[in-house]
Design an enzyme around this catalytic site. Structure first.
Site, PDB file in Angstrom:
ATOM      1  N   TYR A   1     -45.302 -84.117 -30.657  1.00 19.01           N
ATOM      2  CA  TYR A   1     -45.357 -83.666 -29.259  1.00 19.01           C
ATOM      3  C   TYR A   1     -45.450 -82.151 -29.134  1.00 19.01           C
ATOM      4  O   TYR A   1     -45.469 -81.619 -28.037  1.00 19.01           O
ATOM      5  CB  TYR A   1     -44.095 -84.129 -28.521  1.00 19.01           C
TER       6      TYR A   1
ATOM      7  N   LYS B   1     -38.105 -92.289 -39.371  1.00 17.39           N
ATOM      8  CA  LYS B   1     -39.067 -93.100 -40.118  1.00 17.39           C
ATOM      9  C   LYS B   1     -39.270 -92.425 -41.475  1.00 17.39           C
ATOM     10  O   LYS B   1     -40.398 -92.169 -41.923  1.00 17.39           O
ATOM     11  CB  LYS B   1     -40.367 -93.172 -39.288  1.00 17.39           C
TER      12      LYS B   1
ATOM     13  N   ASP C   1     -38.351 -98.599 -36.910  1.00 15.85           N
ATOM     14  CA  ASP C   1     -38.813 -99.949 -36.570  1.00 15.85           C
ATOM     15  C   ASP C   1     -37.655-100.946 -36.609  1.00 15.85           C
ATOM     16  O   ASP C   1     -37.515-101.799 -35.727  1.00 15.85           O
ATOM     17  CB  ASP C   1     -39.975-100.398 -37.487  1.00 15.85           C
TER      18      ASP C   1
ATOM     19  N   ASP D   1     -38.913 -91.304 -27.539  1.00 18.45           N
ATOM     20  CA  ASP D   1     -39.706 -91.734 -26.395  1.00 18.45           C
ATOM     21  C   ASP D   1     -39.753 -93.258 -26.346  1.00 18.45           C
ATOM     22  O   ASP D   1     -39.484 -93.884 -25.311  1.00 18.45           O
ATOM     23  CB  ASP D   1     -41.127 -91.158 -26.560  1.00 18.45           C
TER      24      ASP D   1
END
Ligand code: NAP
Length: 415
Positions: free
Chosen positions: A161, A228, A282, A306
């Site tokens: 971002y 992640k 995830d 987000d």
């Protein structure tokens, strides 16, 4: 003291100050407020009424918010000759430290970046804080929505971002691709767009520090680092490592890791200790659905945050009730998480809860916890009485919707 052109400073208010360590809150703090575009005026009017009523009911004459209108978006363009984000709006927020904001239209067309993103970047509001919990009676897609009670700290300034992107075919993309392929032997296809994902020690540590401080202050049980890192080792994986490092270096007395919890305490959390754990993003999106109650405070990079914020909000009945804040070291901007819903503008129709509950976060930030708690209880009571606006009424079925202003009145009656 900045000199303002079109902002009127309320005579009855005092400035919130920063003593180098923390905010000093007077009894009549000046609160800059951006009403917002579209439904902004309707929801902000309702919000101010409820906040004022709760403060008066809780503290009598001894405390009062001194609202100060400032301008961004369409209201600013009208007043400041087409300028959607006047300098004095930013100066006012920085000078007074705490502000409330309605939704803003992002002007469509060349050259405009989102005003919301602009405000966050200019003032370095590096943490997007989103508490998500359930109000009894709100229709939800899951069987036990009351298990959700998380506060998400999403990093606001870095990650994909950061806005460092070049489109496919641009000179910049070509240069970057050639540099990487020639210097490091990568094999990026020449017809690729390029985006950069910076995650720094500085950005990570200050975010995780804020999340742990919050957990300590609010007597929470755990802080989960969501990343992640199994795939993106030196950005997301580093976020996890630096997060654990902050806990170890700065909060050793107040925290333990999940490994220590099992190795030393057989899974029983010692009283007062906050468990620092981490989850892969995830897996976290599954776990928040299947083992909801195990999560409490969460700290995560921008993109994960987000996704996770909206997934959590959906579990408790959607975004309409979700509050938020963008917080930096000295400045905090509290805001609705939804947009301007222009088709409902000036109809006195929509749900003001998102910005109202952001106002509740603001009261907590000021240390006015009793007034904040009173509003949360009254909103809960009002929803249980099935006195709700159209969005919840249509989900509940067989309920006549209240107007925005009537909903605010019902909350005030329940205070
Ligand atoms: P939106 O304004 O959030 O509205 C989408 C839909 O969400 C509405 O049509 C309505 O659903 C529902 N909704 C939103 N707020 C509600 C409320 N207070 N009460 C009840 N229902 C509510 O999203 P958008 O239409 O995509 O965006 C419109 C503008 O807002 C754009 O210019 C966008 O850039 C801007 N925006 C600003 C912010 C911000 O200031 N933080 C955030 C997001 C978007 P139904 O139609 O089903 O009733």
């Amino acid at each position: 003291m900045p000199k303002f052109d079109k902002i009127t400073i309320p005579g009855n208010g005092e400035r919130i100050t920063w003593d180098g360590d923390e905010l000093q809150i007077p009894h009549h703090p000046i609160i800059p407020v951006i009403e917002g575009d579209g439904i902004g005026p309707d929801i902000m009017k309702a919000t101010r009424r409820v906040l004022d009523a709760a403060v008066e009911k809780t503290y009598g004459d001894s405390k009062k918010l001194a609202w100060m209108d400032i301008y961004a978006g369409e209201s600013a363009a009208a007043k400041y000759d087409g300028n959607y984000l006047p300098d004095e709006t930013v100066q006012a927020i920085e000078h007074y430290h705490v502000a409330l904001k309605g939704p803003l239209t992002t002007p469509v067309g060349g050259g405009f970046r989102s005003l919301n993103v602009g405000l966050r970047q200019i003032m370095d509001l590096y943490a997007c804080v989103r508490p998500v919990s359930y109000f009894e009676g709100v229709p939800s897609p899951v069987r036990k929505p009351e298990k959700m009670d998380v506060v998400i700290f999403r990093e606001n300034t870095e990650d994909v971002y950061a806005g460092i992107e070049w489109h496919e075919g641009s000179t910049e993309a070509e240069k970057v691709i050639n540099f990487l392929n020639n210097t490091f032997g990568t094999s990026i296809r020449p017809d690729s767009g390029i985006g950069i994902k910076p995650i720094s020690v500085t950005g990570t540590k200050r975010l995780v520090r804020m999340a742990i401080q919050y957990a300590i202050k609010h007597k929470r049980e755990s802080v989960t680092l969501v990343h992640k890192g199994n795939i993106m080792k030196y950005t997301e994986g580093a976020f996890r490592d630096w997060g654990y490092q902050v806990a170890k270096d700065e909060f050793a007395d107040q925290t333990i890791t999940e490994d220590e919890l099992w190795d030393k305490f057989d899974g029983n959390r010692p009283e007062g200790k906050i468990v620092i754990k981490d989850r892969i993003a995830d897996s976290m999106l599954q776990q928040i659905l299947t083992r909801t109650a195990e999560y409490d405070v969460v700290a995560t990079p921008n993109l994960n945050g987000d996704y996770l914020s909206d997934a959590c909000a959906a579990q408790v009945g959607g975004l309409g009730l979700a509050p938020g804040a963008n917080i930096g070291d000295k400045v905090a901007l509290f805001e609705a998480t939804h947009g301007t819903a222009p088709k409902y503008a000036n109809q006195d129709k929509v749900n003001p809860s998102s910005v109202l509950l952001s106002g509740v976060m603001m009261l907590e930030h000021l240390g006015w916890q009793d007034a904040a708690d009173a509003i949360v209880a009254a909103v809960g009571q009002t929803i249980r009485q099935k006195k709700v606006t159209y969005d919840l009424a249509r989900l509940m079925g067989d309920v006549d919707p209240l107007k925005t202003s009537e909903f605010a009145t019902a909350i005030i009656e329940n205070l």
